[in-house]
Write a protein that holds these residues in place. Structure first.
Motif, short mmCIF file in Angstrom:
data_model
loop_
_atom_site.label_atom_id
_atom_site.label_comp_id
_atom_site.label_asym_id
_atom_site.label_seq_id
_atom_site.Cartn_x
_atom_site.Cartn_y
_atom_site.Cartn_z
N VAL A 268 5.23 6.70 -0.18
CA VAL A 268 3.80 6.70 -0.49
C VAL A 268 2.96 6.89 0.77
O VAL A 268 1.91 7.53 0.74
CB VAL A 268 3.42 5.38 -1.19
CG1 VAL A 268 1.91 5.25 -1.33
CG2 VAL A 268 4.07 5.31 -2.57
N TRP A 269 3.44 6.35 1.91
CA TRP A 269 2.65 6.47 3.14
C TRP A 269 2.51 7.92 3.58
O TRP A 269 1.46 8.30 4.11
CB TRP A 269 3.29 5.63 4.25
CG TRP A 269 3.16 4.17 4.00
CD1 TRP A 269 4.14 3.28 3.63
CD2 TRP A 269 1.95 3.40 4.07
NE1 TRP A 269 3.63 2.03 3.47
CE2 TRP A 269 2.29 2.05 3.74
CE3 TRP A 269 0.63 3.69 4.40
CZ2 TRP A 269 1.34 1.04 3.72
CZ3 TRP A 269 -0.31 2.67 4.37
CH2 TRP A 269 0.06 1.37 4.04
N THR B 267 -1.58 2.17 -5.74
CA THR B 267 -1.42 3.31 -4.83
C THR B 267 -2.08 4.56 -5.38
O THR B 267 -2.54 5.41 -4.62
CB THR B 267 0.07 3.57 -4.56
OG1 THR B 267 0.77 3.68 -5.80
CG2 THR B 267 0.67 2.45 -3.73
N TRP C 1 -5.70 4.48 -4.35
CA TRP C 1 -5.84 4.82 -2.94
C TRP C 1 -5.57 6.31 -2.70
O TRP C 1 -6.19 6.93 -1.83
CB TRP C 1 -4.90 3.98 -2.09
CG TRP C 1 -5.48 2.65 -1.72
CD1 TRP C 1 -5.14 1.43 -2.20
CD2 TRP C 1 -6.56 2.43 -0.80
NE1 TRP C 1 -5.92 0.45 -1.64
CE2 TRP C 1 -6.80 1.04 -0.77
CE3 TRP C 1 -7.33 3.27 0.00
CZ2 TRP C 1 -7.79 0.47 0.03
CZ3 TRP C 1 -8.31 2.70 0.81
CH2 TRP C 1 -8.53 1.33 0.81
N LEU D 78 3.87 6.64 -7.73
CA LEU D 78 2.63 5.90 -7.60
C LEU D 78 2.49 4.86 -8.71
O LEU D 78 2.78 5.15 -9.88
CB LEU D 78 1.42 6.85 -7.65
CG LEU D 78 1.30 7.89 -6.54
CD1 LEU D 78 0.06 8.74 -6.76
CD2 LEU D 78 1.26 7.25 -5.17
#
Length: 477
Positions: free
Chosen positions: A119-120, A67, A70, A63
């Motif tokens: 990350v998704w 990110t 989020w 990260l």
């Protein structure tokens, strides 16, 4: 019963009857509150997981600043959607089945995080756990309020919030020894245990009676309250009604709506997220160099004072604790704003606060003293919040709505809470730039004053009353 004349089912427990003695009631409440424990663990997970993910090496996901923000915020969006879903589920699938169903996104979300390659996948896992948080934050208080009798409903209702803060503290402590993926594996434990325990628990008698399942309701009452519980069957013709807009003309509907939504908004406007934002920095300035220790101290204070609130809830009452809690938060946020005014006078109008630079011109003992003023303000605020405005809005949400609109109404309240949490978090930096830190926390103090006044003039006392008596109060009966 017609939409023009909404009517609640009659009392399941007579106030003058013998007190129920079913020990299974506490087991059922514990099983339901495991959803709140899972909720708290998911909330607390990001605090130890983000530093772990920042230092992770390929092929594990890593990260950056964008990110990471989020990763923390996307849970609130999932929870807002979960509030809507929970309001729909709780009236159609029932309270018990809704709690059992919310274990699926909990386990799926943490499993997706554990297996994340990018990350998704991390964000998808957080979105799923957020969805489960939204459902459990709605259904667990409703289930517990409907199985509890008036003398202990405050205790069991506050126990929901106690499990939330315990889950947060559990995540902080586990984060000391576990990396982000093993911490996610641990997060699958509480929802799995809840699924197993809730399988053996009954549906709430009130929901069963609203579905005219009299034999099942009788069996649930005997299981929860014991054979000596004093109860009545609903009259012929008492039917469950869904929500219709025409119902908003009635005081028994719009009054609890206004109270429930306002309580959720004031909870988030109190400044809790802003206080938590600065906690680690403030503790470090007071020579607490280990930020994990600061998180554990904050979590322990939350658990301690939420436990105290649970023990005194049915004696002190909801209104008194809300007012006392709000006054403590007014004082602490004012002091916190004063701290920033003293340490930042002359510094730029920036939201990026450099506390060490702000006190460097002062003697060392003065800088540390001001830092300890901030630490005291933070701890006092968290204690005050945990004593009232943390647990009570969720408890009142489960008490004040009539049975025939409870699912939709509590869904709106939960949606309000999570949307306000997202908006406050997102706009926090904008407020810091526009008002400076001192102005931001003084604004939070103003909202806390408004919350005290709203409680004093608008929130009724519900301690010792059955849910039906609370509905009758709003309807003027």
């Amino acid at each position: 019963m017609t939409p023009e004349d909404p009517e609640e089912i009659p009392l399941l427990l007579r106030p003058g009857g013998s007190a129920p003695r079913g020990r299974h009631l506490f087991l059922a409440a514990f099983a339901a509150s495991l959803g709140s424990l899972s909720f708290g663990f998911a909330l607390g997970y990001s605090s130890p997981a983000i530093p772990s993910l920042r230092r992770s090496a390929a092929p594990a996901p890593r990260l950056d600043d964008s990110t990471a923000s989020w990763f923390g915020a996307v849970l609130t969006l999932g929870a807002a959607a979960g509030g809507v879903l929970g309001g729909w589920l709780v009236d159609r699938a029932g309270r018990k089945l809704s709690l059992m169903l919310c274990t699926a996104p909990f386990v799926a979300g943490f499993s997706l995080i554990t297996a994340a390659k990018d990350v998704w996948m991390l964000l998808g896992g957080r979105l799923l756990t957020g969805l489960a948080c939204g459902v459990s934050s709605l259904v667990a208080p409703v289930y517990i309020s409907e199985i509890a009798y008036p003398a202990i409903r405050g205790l069991l209702g506050a126990f929901v919030q106690l499990m939330v803060v315990t889950g947060i503290l559990f995540a902080y402590l586990a984060g000391w020894v576990l990396e982000w993926h093993w911490l996610a594996v641990l997060g699958c434990g509480p929802p799995t245990l809840m699924l197993l325990l809730m399988w053996c628990m009954p549906e709430t008698p009130r929901f069963l009676l609203s579905q005219h399942k009299l034999l099942e309701a009788r069996s649930a009452m005997c299981f929860l309250w014991g054979s000596e519980a004093d109860w009545e069957e609903p009259p012929i013709g008492a039917e469950y009604q869904g929500f219709q807009l025409t119902l908003l003309r009635h005081p028994g509907i719009y009054k609890p709506f206004i109270i429930g939504i306002s309580l959720m908004a004031f909870q988030q406007l109190s400044g809790i997220n802003a206080i938590m934002f600065y906690t680690e920095t403030i503790f470090e300035e007071a020579k607490f160099k280990n930020s994990n220790l600061a998180s554990v101290i904050v979590g322990a204070i939350q658990v301690l004072f939420t436990g105290i609130a649970a023990l005194i809830m049915d004696r002190a009452g909801r209104r008194l604790l809300l007012i006392l809690s709000g006054m403590v938060m007014v004082f602490s946020t004012s002091a916190f704003g004063t701290y920033f005014k003293l340490t930042q006078s002359g510094s730029g109008n920036s939201s990026h606060v450099n506390l060490s630079a702000s006190v460097s011109a002062e003697p060392m003992y003065a800088g540390v003293g001001l830092a300890w003023l901030a630490v005291g303000s933070v701890c006092l605020f968290i204690a005050g919040f945990a004593l009232g405005w943390g647990p009570i809005p969720w408890l009142l949400m489960s008490e004040i709505f009539p049975l025939h609109i409870k699912g939709m109404a509590t869904g709106v309240c939960v949606l309000t809470n999570w949307l306000m949490a997202f908006l406050v978090t997102k706009e926090f930096s904008t407020l810091m730039e526009a008002l400076r830190p001192c102005g931001t926390f003084w604004l939070a103090s103003g909202f806390c004053i408004c919350s005290v006044l709203f409680t004093w003039f608008c929130v009724p006392e519900t301690k010792g009353k059955t849910l039906e008596q609370i509905t009758a109060h709003f309807e003027g009966r």
